[in-house]
Structures are given as structure tokens and as C-alpha cells.
Design an enzyme around this catalytic site. Structure first.
Site, PDB file in Angstrom:
ATOM      1  N   ARG A  50     -28.962 -10.597  14.422  1.00  0.00           N
ATOM      2  CA  ARG A  50     -28.463 -11.971  14.396  1.00  0.00           C
ATOM      3  C   ARG A  50     -27.146 -12.022  13.652  1.00  0.00           C
ATOM      4  NH1 ARG A  50     -27.857 -15.632  10.851  1.00  0.00           N
ATOM      5  NH2 ARG A  50     -28.979 -14.497   9.245  1.00  0.00           N
ATOM      6  N   VAL A  51     -26.212 -12.812  14.187  1.00  0.00           N
ATOM      7  CA  VAL A  51     -24.985 -13.157  13.491  1.00  0.00           C
ATOM      8  C   VAL A  51     -24.895 -14.673  13.469  1.00  0.00           C
ATOM      9  CG1 VAL A  51     -23.716 -11.024  13.956  1.00  0.00           C
ATOM     10  CG2 VAL A  51     -23.617 -12.894  15.605  1.00  0.00           C
ATOM     11  N   SER A  52     -24.105 -15.183  12.539  1.00  0.00           N
ATOM     12  CA  SER A  52     -24.053 -16.633  12.348  1.00  0.00           C
ATOM     13  C   SER A  52     -23.020 -17.341  13.211  1.00  0.00           C
ATOM     14  CB  SER A  52     -23.763 -16.952  10.875  1.00  0.00           C
ATOM     15  OG  SER A  52     -24.817 -16.468  10.072  1.00  0.00           O
ATOM     16  N   THR A  53     -21.912 -16.668  13.526  1.00  0.00           N
ATOM     17  CA  THR A  53     -20.842 -17.339  14.278  1.00  0.00           C
ATOM     18  C   THR A  53     -20.390 -16.491  15.455  1.00  0.00           C
ATOM     19  OG1 THR A  53     -19.019 -16.356  13.013  1.00  0.00           O
ATOM     20  CG2 THR A  53     -19.984 -18.392  12.132  1.00  0.00           C
ATOM     21  N   GLN A 111     -18.333 -13.329  14.997  1.00  0.00           N
ATOM     22  CA  GLN A 111     -18.989 -12.117  14.532  1.00  0.00           C
ATOM     23  C   GLN A 111     -19.646 -11.403  15.713  1.00  0.00           C
ATOM     24  OE1 GLN A 111     -21.520 -14.251  11.788  1.00  0.00           O
ATOM     25  NE2 GLN A 111     -20.391 -13.452  10.035  1.00  0.00           N
TER      26      GLN A 111
END
Length: 191
Positions: free
Chosen positions: A9-12, A15
Site C-alpha cells: 500500500r502507498v498513500s498517494t 508514490q
């Protein structure tokens, strides 16, 4: 037969999960490509409210499977949510593994303690990020800098040109290729 899944998982959208996938490929686990689940969503969103994670848990994982994350904060940055997620996985017969933890069995006494400490640190870091962001914005405002989305001067200009030509708001939206609510926001703005 036990299977191994990975969750990245990445937040944005700026990324990428590529570093996580590469690091996971260097472990003792072997993941088939269709068993590496990736998603772009904030860690502050509860795990079971994330579409890819929810689909993974509800439709792919089976008792006896292993779910591997590179770091515990990939599961989330809320202490209670991370602990509830791990407990839910264990209750379903799924072995959660976080490669940044020194303990593999999160269902043991030592594993539960480690989980509590590390998930508390993940939440602490999330709170510090928010604080630093707010401090930076306050400093920028104090220096007279504008904080937030830049003004859409070109959009206002295009809307005003269409308005001066006598086009309606809906025709302006079609002509420029923007939504009607956007046209309405710019309809009476001055340049």
C-alpha cells in the site's frame, strides 16, 4: 494447501509500490504475481474500508494462508485498527506476517506485545506527520504565502469569455470541457 499473499500500500498516486514488491521478492516467501495485492489509499482509512484489502480478505484469503506486509504500517496507521485487523485475520485462520517485526507469530504473547508497540508507533508517526504539515502551513501563512490549491485563473478567464459571448452555463461547460459546477464557481468571479 497453504498459500502466500502480499499486501502493498502507498498513500498517494505520486508514490509507487515497486520498492515494496522488490523488497518482498528478496524474502523467503515466494508470491505468484496475482497474489501480490496493491492499492493506493491512506493508511488512516480503516483496513476493511480499503477496496483491495477488503476484496483480499473476503474473497481470496482462506484458512491456512499467510498474508505478508513489508512493514506493519502498510496495514494501517491507527493502533486500534491494526490490532483489530490482525486479530480478525488470525480468527479467520490466516497468518499475518509483518517483515519489520522481530516476532513472526503475532498470536503469541510476545507477538501481541510487539504488535501493540509497533502499531502505537505507526499511529504516533501518522500524528507527527499531520502536526508537521500543519506547522509548515502556519509558517507559510505567517510569511504571507498562499496555502492550498492555486487559483484557477485560466479557467475563470475561459468561463468569462464564454459568458461575454452570451453562452449559457451548460453550453460553456460543454464548450470548455469542464463540469457545470466548475462553471458555476467561476461564473461571477472577477479576473
Amino acid at each position: 494447501m497453504s498459500r502466500e499473499f502480499a499486501y502493498c500500500r502507498v498513500s498517494t498516486s505520486e508514490q509507487t509500490v515497486e520498492n515494496q514488491i522488490e523488497a518482498l521478492s528478496k524474502t523467503n516467501y515466494s508470491f505468484q504475481r496475482n497474489r501480490i495485492i496493491c492499492e493506493t489509499i491512506s493508511g488512516s482509512v480503516p483496513a476493511m474500508k480499503r477496496p483491495a484489502f477488503r476484496t483480499l480478505v473476503e474473497h481470496k484469503l482462506e484458512p491456512g494462508d499467510t498474508l505478508v506486509v513489508l512493514k506493519l504500517d502498510r496495514l494501517g496507521r491507527n493502533n486500534i485498527d491494526v490490532q483489530n485487523t490482525v486479530e480478525m485475520l488470525i480468527a479467520k485462520g490466516i497468518q499475518p506476517v509483518s517483515l519489520d517485526l522481530p516476532v513472526k507469530n503475532l498470536n503469541s504473547s510476545e507477538g501481541k506485545l510487539t504488535l501493540q508497540m509497533f502499531s502505537a508507533f505507526a499511529e504516533f508517526e501518522r500524528n507527527r506527520i499531520k502536526e508537521r504539515t500543519m506547522e509548515g502551513q502556519a509558517r507559510a501563512r505567517a510569511e504571507g504565502k498562499r496555502v492550498g490549491r492555486p487559483k484557477a485563473v485560466s479557467t475563470t478567464k475561459k468561463v468569462q469569455e464564454c459568458k461575454s459571448q452570451g453562452l449559457s452555463q451548460s453550453k460553456t461547460a460543454k464548450s470548455i470541457g469542464i463540469s457545470l459546477p466548475t462553471v458555476k464557481r467561476h461564473w461571477n468571479k472577477c479576473l
